[in-house]
Design an enzyme around this catalytic site. Structure first.
Site, short mmCIF file in Angstrom:
data_model
loop_
_atom_site.label_atom_id
_atom_site.label_comp_id
_atom_site.label_asym_id
_atom_site.label_seq_id
_atom_site.Cartn_x
_atom_site.Cartn_y
_atom_site.Cartn_z
N HIS A 20 0.86 -1.18 0.00
CA HIS A 20 0.00 0.00 0.00
C HIS A 20 0.89 1.23 0.00
O HIS A 20 1.77 1.36 0.85
CB HIS A 20 -0.93 -0.02 1.21
CG HIS A 20 -1.84 -1.21 1.20
ND1 HIS A 20 -1.50 -2.41 1.79
CD2 HIS A 20 -3.05 -1.41 0.61
CE1 HIS A 20 -2.47 -3.28 1.59
NE2 HIS A 20 -3.42 -2.71 0.88
N LYS A 61 -8.45 1.77 -11.91
CA LYS A 61 -7.41 0.78 -11.63
C LYS A 61 -6.81 0.26 -12.93
O LYS A 61 -7.41 0.38 -14.00
CB LYS A 61 -7.98 -0.40 -10.84
CG LYS A 61 -9.10 -1.17 -11.55
CD LYS A 61 -9.63 -2.30 -10.68
CE LYS A 61 -10.79 -3.01 -11.36
NZ LYS A 61 -11.32 -4.14 -10.55
#
Length: 585
Positions: free
Chosen positions: A325, A406
Protein backbone atom coordinates in the site's frame (compact mmCIF):
# COMPACT_ATOMS: atom_id res chain seq x y z
CA UNK A 1 -17.71 -6.25 -36.96
CA UNK A 2 -14.64 -7.91 -35.43
CA UNK A 3 -14.10 -11.64 -35.94
CA UNK A 4 -14.47 -12.43 -32.25
CA UNK A 5 -17.87 -10.68 -32.18
CA UNK A 6 -19.04 -12.79 -35.12
CA UNK A 7 -17.82 -15.92 -33.37
CA UNK A 8 -19.69 -14.99 -30.20
CA UNK A 9 -22.88 -14.67 -32.26
CA UNK A 10 -22.25 -18.11 -33.76
CA UNK A 11 -21.69 -19.52 -30.28
CA UNK A 12 -24.86 -18.00 -28.89
CA UNK A 13 -26.82 -19.30 -31.87
CA UNK A 14 -25.34 -22.77 -31.35
CA UNK A 15 -26.51 -22.60 -27.72
CA UNK A 16 -30.09 -22.21 -28.98
CA UNK A 17 -29.59 -25.21 -31.26
CA UNK A 18 -28.36 -27.27 -28.30
CA UNK A 19 -31.37 -26.18 -26.24
CA UNK A 20 -33.67 -27.23 -29.09
CA UNK A 21 -31.92 -30.61 -29.39
CA UNK A 22 -32.13 -31.29 -25.64
CA UNK A 23 -35.80 -30.35 -25.39
CA UNK A 24 -36.47 -32.66 -28.37
CA UNK A 25 -34.65 -35.57 -26.74
CA UNK A 26 -35.79 -34.94 -23.17
CA UNK A 27 -39.43 -33.79 -23.23
CA UNK A 28 -40.53 -31.79 -20.22
CA UNK A 29 -37.13 -30.11 -19.77
CA UNK A 30 -37.38 -26.44 -18.76
CA UNK A 31 -34.96 -23.91 -20.25
CA UNK A 32 -33.16 -21.12 -18.38
CA UNK A 33 -30.29 -19.13 -19.94
CA UNK A 34 -27.61 -19.91 -22.54
CA UNK A 35 -24.92 -17.26 -23.10
CA UNK A 36 -21.75 -17.39 -25.20
CA UNK A 37 -18.47 -17.61 -23.25
CA UNK A 38 -14.79 -17.36 -24.20
CA UNK A 39 -14.46 -20.82 -25.74
CA UNK A 40 -18.06 -21.68 -26.57
CA UNK A 41 -21.28 -21.48 -24.61
CA UNK A 42 -23.38 -23.07 -21.90
CA UNK A 43 -27.07 -23.52 -21.29
CA UNK A 44 -28.86 -24.14 -17.99
CA UNK A 45 -31.69 -26.69 -17.88
CA UNK A 46 -34.14 -28.04 -15.35
CA UNK A 47 -34.58 -31.69 -16.35
CA UNK A 48 -37.58 -33.78 -15.27
CA UNK A 49 -37.00 -35.51 -11.93
CA UNK A 50 -36.71 -38.94 -13.52
CA UNK A 51 -34.05 -37.76 -15.99
CA UNK A 52 -30.36 -37.97 -15.07
CA UNK A 53 -28.53 -36.13 -17.82
CA UNK A 54 -24.78 -36.88 -18.08
CA UNK A 55 -21.89 -36.87 -20.52
CA UNK A 56 -23.09 -40.26 -21.80
CA UNK A 57 -25.89 -38.30 -23.51
CA UNK A 58 -23.52 -35.98 -25.38
CA UNK A 59 -23.27 -38.08 -28.55
CA UNK A 60 -27.05 -38.19 -29.00
CA UNK A 61 -27.39 -34.44 -28.40
CA UNK A 62 -24.58 -33.61 -30.85
CA UNK A 63 -26.19 -35.85 -33.48
CA UNK A 64 -29.52 -34.07 -33.02
CA UNK A 65 -27.80 -30.66 -33.19
CA UNK A 66 -26.14 -31.54 -36.51
CA UNK A 67 -29.50 -32.68 -37.83
CA UNK A 68 -31.02 -29.31 -36.89
CA UNK A 69 -28.12 -27.37 -38.40
CA UNK A 70 -28.36 -29.29 -41.68
CA UNK A 71 -32.01 -28.19 -42.00
CA UNK A 72 -30.86 -24.64 -42.85
CA UNK A 73 -33.39 -23.01 -40.52
CA UNK A 74 -33.69 -19.21 -40.29
CA UNK A 75 -33.39 -17.48 -36.91
CA UNK A 76 -36.49 -15.26 -36.84
CA UNK A 77 -36.57 -12.30 -34.45
CA UNK A 78 -39.80 -10.83 -33.17
CA UNK A 79 -40.48 -8.04 -30.69
CA UNK A 80 -43.33 -8.67 -28.25
CA UNK A 81 -45.00 -6.90 -25.37
CA UNK A 82 -44.43 -7.99 -21.81
CA UNK A 83 -47.93 -9.48 -21.68
CA UNK A 84 -47.34 -11.37 -24.93
CA UNK A 85 -44.04 -12.69 -23.60
CA UNK A 86 -45.71 -13.90 -20.39
CA UNK A 87 -48.25 -15.78 -22.47
CA UNK A 88 -45.69 -17.26 -24.88
CA UNK A 89 -43.55 -18.62 -22.04
CA UNK A 90 -46.31 -19.50 -19.56
CA UNK A 91 -44.93 -23.06 -19.30
CA UNK A 92 -41.31 -21.95 -18.81
CA UNK A 93 -40.87 -20.80 -15.17
CA UNK A 94 -37.33 -19.50 -15.57
CA UNK A 95 -38.23 -17.42 -18.62
CA UNK A 96 -41.26 -16.07 -16.72
CA UNK A 97 -38.96 -15.07 -13.86
CA UNK A 98 -36.78 -13.12 -16.29
CA UNK A 99 -39.75 -11.48 -17.99
CA UNK A 100 -41.35 -10.40 -14.72
CA UNK A 101 -38.12 -8.66 -13.69
CA UNK A 102 -38.05 -6.58 -16.89
CA UNK A 103 -38.94 -2.89 -16.63
CA UNK A 104 -42.27 -1.99 -18.24
CA UNK A 105 -41.70 -0.61 -21.71
CA UNK A 106 -38.35 -2.39 -22.14
CA UNK A 107 -37.92 -4.00 -25.55
CA UNK A 108 -38.56 -7.73 -25.39
CA UNK A 109 -37.54 -9.97 -28.26
CA UNK A 110 -37.86 -13.64 -29.10
CA UNK A 111 -35.94 -15.81 -31.56
CA UNK A 112 -37.34 -18.86 -33.27
CA UNK A 113 -35.67 -21.52 -35.39
CA UNK A 114 -37.20 -24.79 -36.55
CA UNK A 115 -40.18 -24.25 -34.25
CA UNK A 116 -38.00 -23.73 -31.14
CA UNK A 117 -38.85 -20.44 -29.40
CA UNK A 118 -36.54 -18.69 -26.95
CA UNK A 119 -36.56 -15.40 -25.08
CA UNK A 120 -33.40 -13.57 -26.17
CA UNK A 121 -31.94 -10.14 -26.93
CA UNK A 122 -29.78 -11.63 -29.68
CA UNK A 123 -28.24 -11.09 -32.09
CA UNK A 124 -28.07 -14.44 -33.88
CA UNK A 125 -26.85 -15.72 -37.20
CA UNK A 126 -29.38 -15.48 -40.03
CA UNK A 127 -29.51 -19.23 -40.64
CA UNK A 128 -28.28 -22.41 -38.94
CA UNK A 129 -26.04 -23.10 -41.96
CA UNK A 130 -23.70 -20.39 -40.60
CA UNK A 131 -22.86 -22.75 -37.70
CA UNK A 132 -20.13 -25.21 -38.64
CA UNK A 133 -21.51 -28.62 -37.69
CA UNK A 134 -17.98 -30.02 -37.17
CA UNK A 135 -16.69 -27.16 -35.03
CA UNK A 136 -18.56 -27.69 -31.75
CA UNK A 137 -18.36 -30.30 -29.01
CA UNK A 138 -20.24 -30.79 -25.75
CA UNK A 139 -17.69 -30.73 -22.94
CA UNK A 140 -19.07 -31.18 -19.44
CA UNK A 141 -22.06 -31.09 -17.13
CA UNK A 142 -22.12 -29.05 -13.93
CA UNK A 143 -24.59 -27.81 -11.35
CA UNK A 144 -25.58 -24.15 -11.17
CA UNK A 145 -28.06 -22.40 -8.91
CA UNK A 146 -30.61 -20.21 -10.65
CA UNK A 147 -29.35 -16.62 -10.39
CA UNK A 148 -26.31 -18.03 -8.56
CA UNK A 149 -28.39 -18.10 -5.38
CA UNK A 150 -28.11 -21.19 -3.15
CA UNK A 151 -31.73 -20.63 -2.09
CA UNK A 152 -32.89 -21.06 -5.70
CA UNK A 153 -33.29 -24.35 -7.63
CA UNK A 154 -30.19 -26.24 -8.70
CA UNK A 155 -30.06 -26.45 -12.50
CA UNK A 156 -27.98 -28.60 -14.85
CA UNK A 157 -25.45 -26.55 -16.81
CA UNK A 158 -24.21 -28.06 -20.07
CA UNK A 159 -20.96 -26.58 -21.41
CA UNK A 160 -19.86 -26.79 -25.04
CA UNK A 161 -16.85 -25.67 -27.05
CA UNK A 162 -17.63 -23.89 -30.31
CA UNK A 163 -15.36 -22.36 -32.96
CA UNK A 164 -15.54 -21.03 -36.49
CA UNK A 165 -13.54 -23.89 -38.01
CA UNK A 166 -12.99 -27.59 -37.17
CA UNK A 167 -9.21 -27.06 -36.94
CA UNK A 168 -9.77 -24.37 -34.31
CA UNK A 169 -11.76 -26.87 -32.27
CA UNK A 170 -9.00 -29.48 -32.70
CA UNK A 171 -6.37 -27.00 -31.53
CA UNK A 172 -8.49 -26.15 -28.50
CA UNK A 173 -8.99 -29.80 -27.59
CA UNK A 174 -5.23 -30.41 -27.93
CA UNK A 175 -4.62 -27.47 -25.61
CA UNK A 176 -7.04 -28.96 -23.07
CA UNK A 177 -5.24 -32.30 -23.30
CA UNK A 178 -1.92 -30.59 -22.64
CA UNK A 179 -3.47 -28.54 -19.84
CA UNK A 180 -4.68 -31.75 -18.22
CA UNK A 181 -1.12 -33.11 -18.26
CA UNK A 182 0.05 -29.88 -16.63
CA UNK A 183 -2.74 -29.74 -14.04
CA UNK A 184 -1.08 -28.34 -10.93
CA UNK A 185 -3.11 -30.68 -8.72
CA UNK A 186 -1.62 -33.73 -10.46
CA UNK A 187 1.90 -32.33 -10.61
CA UNK A 188 1.63 -31.19 -6.99
CA UNK A 189 1.31 -34.86 -6.01
CA UNK A 190 3.91 -36.12 -8.49
CA UNK A 191 6.51 -33.58 -7.38
CA UNK A 192 5.46 -33.91 -3.71
CA UNK A 193 4.79 -30.16 -3.43
CA UNK A 194 1.59 -30.01 -1.37
CA UNK A 195 -1.66 -31.73 -0.54
CA UNK A 196 -5.22 -30.57 0.04
CA UNK A 197 -7.36 -32.06 2.80
CA UNK A 198 -11.12 -32.32 2.08
CA UNK A 199 -11.71 -31.90 5.82
CA UNK A 200 -10.10 -28.44 5.64
CA UNK A 201 -11.26 -27.00 2.30
CA UNK A 202 -9.31 -24.19 0.71
CA UNK A 203 -6.23 -24.60 2.92
CA UNK A 204 -2.88 -25.83 1.61
CA UNK A 205 -0.51 -28.24 3.34
CA UNK A 206 2.89 -27.40 1.85
CA UNK A 207 5.41 -30.26 1.78
CA UNK A 208 9.19 -29.60 1.92
CA UNK A 209 9.58 -29.45 -1.88
CA UNK A 210 6.70 -27.04 -2.34
CA UNK A 211 7.59 -24.91 0.65
CA UNK A 212 11.16 -24.58 -0.61
CA UNK A 213 9.83 -23.05 -3.83
CA UNK A 214 7.26 -20.93 -1.97
CA UNK A 215 9.93 -19.42 0.27
CA UNK A 216 12.22 -18.88 -2.74
CA UNK A 217 9.42 -17.01 -4.51
CA UNK A 218 8.62 -14.93 -1.45
CA UNK A 219 12.27 -14.07 -0.80
CA UNK A 220 12.64 -13.10 -4.46
CA UNK A 221 9.75 -10.65 -4.17
CA UNK A 222 11.02 -9.37 -0.81
CA UNK A 223 14.37 -8.42 -2.36
CA UNK A 224 12.64 -6.81 -5.34
CA UNK A 225 10.43 -4.53 -3.27
CA UNK A 226 13.18 -3.56 -0.81
CA UNK A 227 15.35 -2.57 -3.78
CA UNK A 228 12.38 -0.57 -5.11
CA UNK A 229 12.05 1.60 -2.02
CA UNK A 230 9.49 -0.28 0.07
CA UNK A 231 9.55 -0.98 3.78
CA UNK A 232 8.09 -4.29 4.94
CA UNK A 233 5.43 -4.39 7.63
CA UNK A 234 3.26 -7.04 9.23
CA UNK A 235 -0.21 -6.59 10.70
CA UNK A 236 -2.35 -8.80 12.99
CA UNK A 237 -4.28 -11.73 11.56
CA UNK A 238 -7.26 -11.00 13.83
CA UNK A 239 -8.61 -7.46 14.17
CA UNK A 240 -11.73 -6.03 15.88
CA UNK A 241 -15.13 -5.52 14.34
CA UNK A 242 -14.88 -1.78 15.01
CA UNK A 243 -11.98 -1.46 12.55
CA UNK A 244 -13.82 -3.43 9.87
CA UNK A 245 -16.91 -1.29 10.40
CA UNK A 246 -14.95 1.91 9.88
CA UNK A 247 -13.23 0.49 6.78
CA UNK A 248 -16.59 -0.53 5.31
CA UNK A 249 -15.75 -4.24 5.08
CA UNK A 250 -18.18 -5.23 7.83
CA UNK A 251 -21.08 -3.83 5.87
CA UNK A 252 -20.00 -4.89 2.39
CA UNK A 253 -17.80 -7.99 2.81
CA UNK A 254 -18.95 -9.68 6.00
CA UNK A 255 -20.28 -12.79 4.21
CA UNK A 256 -16.70 -13.59 3.13
CA UNK A 257 -15.13 -13.07 6.56
CA UNK A 258 -14.40 -15.63 9.26
CA UNK A 259 -15.71 -14.10 12.49
CA UNK A 260 -14.83 -14.98 16.06
CA UNK A 261 -15.61 -13.67 19.55
CA UNK A 262 -13.50 -13.10 22.64
CA UNK A 263 -14.43 -11.45 25.94
CA UNK A 264 -17.79 -10.41 24.45
CA UNK A 265 -16.11 -8.58 21.57
CA UNK A 266 -16.39 -9.48 17.88
CA UNK A 267 -13.28 -9.96 15.75
CA UNK A 268 -12.60 -11.04 12.18
CA UNK A 269 -9.70 -12.90 10.64
CA UNK A 270 -8.45 -10.43 8.06
CA UNK A 271 -9.60 -11.04 4.47
CA UNK A 272 -7.28 -8.25 3.26
CA UNK A 273 -4.39 -6.19 4.52
CA UNK A 274 -5.29 -2.57 3.70
CA UNK A 275 -6.92 -1.48 7.01
CA UNK A 276 -3.90 -2.71 8.93
CA UNK A 277 -1.53 -0.76 6.68
CA UNK A 278 -3.47 2.44 7.38
CA UNK A 279 -3.35 1.78 11.12
CA UNK A 280 0.46 1.76 10.83
CA UNK A 281 0.36 5.00 8.84
CA UNK A 282 -1.80 6.60 11.52
CA UNK A 283 0.39 5.44 14.41
CA UNK A 284 2.32 8.72 14.40
CA UNK A 285 2.14 12.17 12.86
CA UNK A 286 3.12 12.11 9.19
CA UNK A 287 4.49 14.93 7.08
CA UNK A 288 4.31 15.48 3.34
CA UNK A 289 8.06 14.86 3.48
CA UNK A 290 7.33 11.25 4.47
CA UNK A 291 5.41 10.67 1.25
CA UNK A 292 5.32 8.54 -0.72
CA UNK A 293 5.36 5.83 1.93
CA UNK A 294 5.49 2.36 0.37
CA UNK A 295 4.52 -0.41 2.79
CA UNK A 296 4.85 -4.01 1.58
CA UNK A 297 3.26 -6.88 3.47
CA UNK A 298 3.25 -10.61 2.83
CA UNK A 299 0.08 -10.78 4.85
CA UNK A 300 -1.79 -14.05 5.31
CA UNK A 301 -5.47 -13.50 4.50
CA UNK A 302 -8.45 -15.80 4.92
CA UNK A 303 -11.71 -15.51 3.00
CA UNK A 304 -14.81 -17.62 3.47
CA UNK A 305 -15.17 -18.66 -0.16
CA UNK A 306 -17.95 -21.18 -0.97
CA UNK A 307 -16.42 -24.65 -1.12
CA UNK A 308 -17.85 -25.20 -4.60
CA UNK A 309 -15.76 -22.37 -6.01
CA UNK A 310 -12.42 -23.65 -4.67
CA UNK A 311 -9.90 -25.01 -7.18
CA UNK A 312 -6.62 -26.62 -6.14
CA UNK A 313 -4.23 -23.90 -5.03
CA UNK A 314 -5.57 -21.49 -7.65
CA UNK A 315 -8.58 -20.49 -5.56
CA UNK A 316 -8.33 -21.08 -1.85
CA UNK A 317 -9.51 -19.72 1.47
CA UNK A 318 -6.11 -19.10 3.02
CA UNK A 319 -3.48 -17.26 0.99
CA UNK A 320 -0.67 -14.71 1.05
CA UNK A 321 -0.46 -11.74 -1.30
CA UNK A 322 2.66 -9.88 -2.35
CA UNK A 323 0.67 -6.93 -1.14
CA UNK A 324 1.69 -3.29 -0.75
CA UNK A 325 0.00 0.00 0.00
CA UNK A 326 1.46 3.28 -1.14
CA UNK A 327 0.36 6.46 0.62
CA UNK A 328 1.06 9.50 -1.54
CA UNK A 329 -0.18 12.90 -2.66
CA UNK A 330 -2.29 13.56 -5.76
CA UNK A 331 0.80 14.93 -7.51
CA UNK A 332 2.78 11.74 -6.85
CA UNK A 333 0.25 9.31 -8.36
CA UNK A 334 1.69 9.20 -11.89
CA UNK A 335 5.28 8.73 -10.73
CA UNK A 336 4.32 5.98 -8.29
CA UNK A 337 2.23 4.09 -10.82
CA UNK A 338 5.02 4.38 -13.41
CA UNK A 339 7.49 3.02 -10.85
CA UNK A 340 5.17 0.12 -10.13
CA UNK A 341 4.73 -0.69 -13.83
CA UNK A 342 8.52 -0.92 -14.25
CA UNK A 343 8.74 -3.23 -11.21
CA UNK A 344 5.98 -5.46 -12.55
CA UNK A 345 7.60 -5.74 -15.99
CA UNK A 346 10.95 -6.58 -14.41
CA UNK A 347 9.41 -9.35 -12.27
CA UNK A 348 7.37 -10.87 -15.10
CA UNK A 349 10.46 -10.91 -17.31
CA UNK A 350 12.20 -13.25 -14.86
CA UNK A 351 9.39 -15.76 -15.40
CA UNK A 352 9.19 -15.26 -19.17
CA UNK A 353 5.81 -13.52 -18.97
CA UNK A 354 6.86 -10.15 -20.38
CA UNK A 355 6.31 -10.87 -24.09
CA UNK A 356 2.50 -10.72 -24.34
CA UNK A 357 1.45 -8.77 -21.28
CA UNK A 358 -2.10 -7.39 -21.46
CA UNK A 359 -3.01 -4.21 -19.59
CA UNK A 360 -6.51 -2.88 -18.95
CA UNK A 361 -7.45 0.53 -17.57
CA UNK A 362 -10.80 0.49 -15.78
CA UNK A 363 -12.46 3.91 -15.66
CA UNK A 364 -15.15 5.66 -13.60
CA UNK A 365 -18.36 3.64 -13.10
CA UNK A 366 -21.81 5.21 -12.86
CA UNK A 367 -21.92 4.34 -9.17
CA UNK A 368 -18.86 6.25 -7.96
CA UNK A 369 -17.79 8.56 -5.19
CA UNK A 370 -15.78 11.73 -5.66
CA UNK A 371 -16.01 14.46 -8.29
CA UNK A 372 -15.37 13.87 -11.99
CA UNK A 373 -12.37 16.20 -12.05
CA UNK A 374 -10.53 14.03 -9.51
CA UNK A 375 -11.44 10.91 -11.48
CA UNK A 376 -10.19 12.43 -14.74
CA UNK A 377 -6.90 13.32 -13.07
CA UNK A 378 -6.52 9.81 -11.68
CA UNK A 379 -7.36 8.13 -15.00
CA UNK A 380 -4.94 10.40 -16.87
CA UNK A 381 -2.22 9.56 -14.34
CA UNK A 382 -2.72 5.81 -14.88
CA UNK A 383 -2.70 6.21 -18.66
CA UNK A 384 0.44 8.33 -18.58
CA UNK A 385 2.15 5.82 -16.29
CA UNK A 386 1.46 3.02 -18.78
CA UNK A 387 2.89 5.12 -21.59
CA UNK A 388 5.99 5.98 -19.55
CA UNK A 389 6.53 2.27 -18.84
CA UNK A 390 6.19 1.37 -22.53
CA UNK A 391 2.91 -0.48 -22.06
CA UNK A 392 -0.10 -0.43 -24.35
CA UNK A 393 -3.46 -0.67 -22.63
CA UNK A 394 -7.11 -1.30 -23.36
CA UNK A 395 -9.79 0.82 -21.71
CA UNK A 396 -12.58 -0.89 -19.80
CA UNK A 397 -15.19 1.88 -19.61
CA UNK A 398 -17.07 2.05 -16.32
CA UNK A 399 -15.26 -0.97 -14.82
CA UNK A 400 -13.35 0.90 -12.12
CA UNK A 401 -14.10 0.39 -8.43
CA UNK A 402 -16.52 2.87 -6.89
CA UNK A 403 -13.61 4.55 -5.09
CA UNK A 404 -11.18 4.93 -7.99
CA UNK A 405 -9.82 3.68 -11.34
CA UNK A 406 -7.41 0.78 -11.63
CA UNK A 407 -4.96 -1.03 -13.88
CA UNK A 408 -5.13 -4.79 -14.32
CA UNK A 409 -2.22 -6.82 -15.72
CA UNK A 410 -2.83 -10.16 -17.42
CA UNK A 411 -0.03 -12.57 -18.31
CA UNK A 412 -0.18 -15.32 -20.95
CA UNK A 413 1.25 -18.75 -20.15
CA UNK A 414 2.91 -21.41 -22.31
CA UNK A 415 -0.49 -22.70 -23.48
CA UNK A 416 -1.78 -19.25 -24.41
CA UNK A 417 -4.08 -19.04 -21.38
CA UNK A 418 -4.65 -15.68 -19.74
CA UNK A 419 -4.18 -15.07 -16.01
CA UNK A 420 -5.00 -11.73 -14.43
CA UNK A 421 -2.42 -11.30 -11.66
CA UNK A 422 -1.04 -7.81 -11.13
CA UNK A 423 -3.18 -4.82 -10.23
CA UNK A 424 -2.89 -1.27 -8.94
CA UNK A 425 -5.93 0.58 -7.63
CA UNK A 426 -6.38 4.20 -6.62
CA UNK A 427 -8.35 4.64 -3.42
CA UNK A 428 -9.59 7.98 -2.14
CA UNK A 429 -12.08 6.45 0.30
CA UNK A 430 -10.25 4.30 2.84
CA UNK A 431 -7.93 7.15 3.99
CA UNK A 432 -10.84 9.64 4.09
CA UNK A 433 -12.40 11.18 7.20
CA UNK A 434 -15.51 9.05 6.60
CA UNK A 435 -13.48 5.82 6.79
CA UNK A 436 -10.12 5.40 8.55
CA UNK A 437 -9.17 9.08 8.61
CA UNK A 438 -5.49 8.92 7.64
CA UNK A 439 -3.84 12.35 7.61
CA UNK A 440 -0.53 14.03 6.95
CA UNK A 441 0.69 17.58 7.51
CA UNK A 442 1.19 19.33 4.17
CA UNK A 443 3.65 22.05 3.18
CA UNK A 444 0.88 24.54 4.09
CA UNK A 445 0.97 23.17 7.66
CA UNK A 446 -2.62 21.93 7.23
CA UNK A 447 -3.99 18.40 7.52
CA UNK A 448 -4.64 16.46 4.30
CA UNK A 449 -5.77 12.96 3.41
CA UNK A 450 -3.32 10.94 1.30
CA UNK A 451 -4.25 8.90 -1.75
CA UNK A 452 -3.87 5.15 -1.21
CA UNK A 453 -2.56 2.88 -3.95
CA UNK A 454 -3.34 -0.81 -3.44
CA UNK A 455 -1.00 -2.92 -5.58
CA UNK A 456 0.19 -6.47 -6.13
CA UNK A 457 2.55 -7.90 -8.74
CA UNK A 458 1.97 -11.64 -8.38
CA UNK A 459 -1.32 -11.42 -6.51
CA UNK A 460 -1.85 -14.51 -4.37
CA UNK A 461 1.44 -16.40 -4.00
CA UNK A 462 -0.52 -19.65 -3.88
CA UNK A 463 -2.29 -18.92 -7.17
CA UNK A 464 0.94 -17.76 -8.80
CA UNK A 465 2.61 -20.99 -7.71
CA UNK A 466 -0.20 -22.89 -9.43
CA UNK A 467 0.33 -20.84 -12.59
CA UNK A 468 4.08 -21.56 -12.51
CA UNK A 469 3.54 -25.30 -12.01
CA UNK A 470 1.29 -25.46 -15.08
CA UNK A 471 3.32 -23.03 -17.18
CA UNK A 472 6.56 -24.99 -16.71
CA UNK A 473 4.83 -28.39 -16.48
CA UNK A 474 6.92 -28.93 -13.34
CA UNK A 475 10.24 -28.33 -15.16
CA UNK A 476 11.06 -25.16 -13.22
CA UNK A 477 13.96 -22.78 -13.86
CA UNK A 478 17.03 -23.75 -11.88
CA UNK A 479 16.88 -20.69 -9.59
CA UNK A 480 13.36 -21.61 -8.45
CA UNK A 481 13.51 -25.42 -8.40
CA UNK A 482 13.27 -27.21 -5.05
CA UNK A 483 16.12 -29.54 -6.10
CA UNK A 484 18.69 -27.74 -8.20
CA UNK A 485 21.22 -30.57 -8.32
CA UNK A 486 21.06 -34.35 -7.85
CA UNK A 487 24.38 -36.14 -7.27
CA UNK A 488 24.42 -39.73 -8.48
CA UNK A 489 27.45 -42.01 -7.90
CA UNK A 490 28.01 -44.67 -10.55
CA UNK A 491 28.51 -47.20 -7.75
CA UNK A 492 28.56 -47.48 -3.96
CA UNK A 493 32.35 -47.00 -3.92
CA UNK A 494 31.78 -43.35 -4.78
CA UNK A 495 29.06 -42.60 -2.23
CA UNK A 496 31.46 -40.68 0.02
CA UNK A 497 32.54 -38.43 -2.85
CA UNK A 498 28.88 -37.86 -3.81
CA UNK A 499 28.15 -36.82 -0.22
CA UNK A 500 31.17 -34.51 -0.20
CA UNK A 501 29.99 -32.86 -3.44
CA UNK A 502 26.53 -32.45 -1.95
CA UNK A 503 27.91 -30.86 1.23
CA UNK A 504 29.94 -28.40 -0.86
CA UNK A 505 26.88 -27.41 -2.92
CA UNK A 506 24.64 -27.03 0.11
CA UNK A 507 27.27 -24.89 1.84
CA UNK A 508 27.21 -22.63 -1.23
CA UNK A 509 23.42 -22.26 -0.94
CA UNK A 510 22.56 -24.71 -3.73
CA UNK A 511 19.64 -27.05 -3.08
CA UNK A 512 21.16 -30.49 -3.66
CA UNK A 513 20.59 -34.14 -2.80
CA UNK A 514 23.06 -37.06 -2.87
CA UNK A 515 21.37 -40.26 -4.08
CA UNK A 516 23.45 -42.89 -2.27
CA UNK A 517 20.81 -45.58 -1.77
CA UNK A 518 21.27 -49.13 -3.09
CA UNK A 519 19.38 -48.67 -6.37
CA UNK A 520 21.46 -48.70 -9.56
CA UNK A 521 22.55 -45.54 -11.31
CA UNK A 522 20.23 -45.98 -14.29
CA UNK A 523 17.13 -46.27 -12.13
CA UNK A 524 18.17 -43.33 -9.99
CA UNK A 525 18.58 -41.07 -13.04
CA UNK A 526 15.26 -42.24 -14.45
CA UNK A 527 13.48 -41.46 -11.18
CA UNK A 528 15.15 -38.06 -10.80
CA UNK A 529 14.35 -37.14 -14.40
CA UNK A 530 10.71 -38.22 -14.37
CA UNK A 531 9.70 -37.48 -10.79
CA UNK A 532 11.65 -34.38 -9.81
CA UNK A 533 12.56 -32.88 -13.21
CA UNK A 534 15.82 -31.76 -11.59
CA UNK A 535 17.81 -29.27 -13.73
CA UNK A 536 21.26 -30.74 -13.09
CA UNK A 537 22.20 -34.40 -12.53
CA UNK A 538 25.81 -34.72 -11.41
CA UNK A 539 27.24 -38.16 -12.16
CA UNK A 540 30.43 -39.00 -10.22
CA UNK A 541 32.82 -41.93 -10.47
CA UNK A 542 36.54 -42.68 -10.26
CA UNK A 543 37.62 -40.03 -12.75
CA UNK A 544 35.52 -37.29 -11.14
CA UNK A 545 36.74 -38.24 -7.65
CA UNK A 546 40.40 -38.21 -8.78
CA UNK A 547 40.09 -34.87 -10.58
CA UNK A 548 37.65 -33.10 -8.24
CA UNK A 549 35.07 -32.73 -10.99
CA UNK A 550 31.42 -33.53 -11.72
CA UNK A 551 29.92 -34.78 -15.00
CA UNK A 552 26.76 -32.67 -15.42
CA UNK A 553 23.75 -33.93 -17.34
CA UNK A 554 21.41 -31.03 -18.07
CA UNK A 555 17.66 -31.51 -18.12
CA UNK A 556 16.42 -32.48 -21.59
CA UNK A 557 14.50 -29.23 -22.23
CA UNK A 558 17.77 -27.26 -22.12
CA UNK A 559 19.16 -28.87 -25.27
CA UNK A 560 22.62 -28.74 -23.68
CA UNK A 561 25.11 -31.62 -23.99
CA UNK A 562 26.73 -33.24 -20.96
CA UNK A 563 29.66 -31.22 -19.61
CA UNK A 564 32.37 -31.81 -17.03
CA UNK A 565 33.01 -29.04 -14.49
CA UNK A 566 35.50 -28.52 -11.73
CA UNK A 567 33.36 -28.45 -8.59
CA UNK A 568 33.99 -24.75 -7.91
CA UNK A 569 33.20 -23.99 -11.58
CA UNK A 570 29.84 -25.70 -11.28
CA UNK A 571 29.06 -23.77 -8.09
CA UNK A 572 29.85 -20.51 -9.92
CA UNK A 573 27.72 -21.61 -12.89
CA UNK A 574 24.65 -22.22 -10.71
CA UNK A 575 25.21 -19.09 -8.65
CA UNK A 576 25.15 -17.01 -11.85
CA UNK A 577 21.87 -18.60 -13.00
CA UNK A 578 20.36 -17.90 -9.60
CA UNK A 579 21.71 -14.34 -9.40
CA UNK A 580 20.26 -13.41 -12.78
CA UNK A 581 17.05 -15.40 -12.25
CA UNK A 582 17.68 -17.03 -15.60
CA UNK A 583 14.40 -18.40 -16.95
CA UNK A 584 15.86 -21.79 -17.80
CA UNK A 585 18.79 -23.95 -16.68
Amino acid sequence: MAVDEKLQIVRHSCAHVMAEAITHLFPGTKIAIGPAIDTGFYYDFDFPKDTKFSDTDFAAVEKEMRKIISGNHDFVRKEVTKQEALELFKDEPYKLDLIEKLVDGETISTYEQDGYLDLCRGPHVANTKEINAQAFKLMKVAGAYWHGDANQPMLTRVYAACFAKPNDLKDYLKMLEEADKRDHRKLGVQLDLFHLDPEDPGQIFWHPNGWSMYVTLQDYMRKKVVQDGYVEVNTPAVMPRTLWERSGHWGHYQQNMFITESEKRMFAIKPMNCPGALEIFKSRTRSYKDLPLRMAEFGHCVRNEPSGTLHGIMRVRGFVQDDAHILCTEEQIEAEVTKFCHLLKDVYKDFGFDKNLLVKLSTMPDDHVGDEKTWQHAESALAAACKAAGMDYEIQPGEGAFYGPKLEFTLIDALGRQWQCGTIQLDYQLPSAERLNAEYIGADNQKHHPVMLHRAVLGSLERFMGILIENYAGAFPAWLHFEQAAIVPIGKDFNDYAKKVCETLVAAGIRATAYTDDDNMKNKIKTITSTHKTPYILVVGQKEMDEGTVAVRFRADSGLPQKTFKLDEFVAYVEEKVRTHYNGI
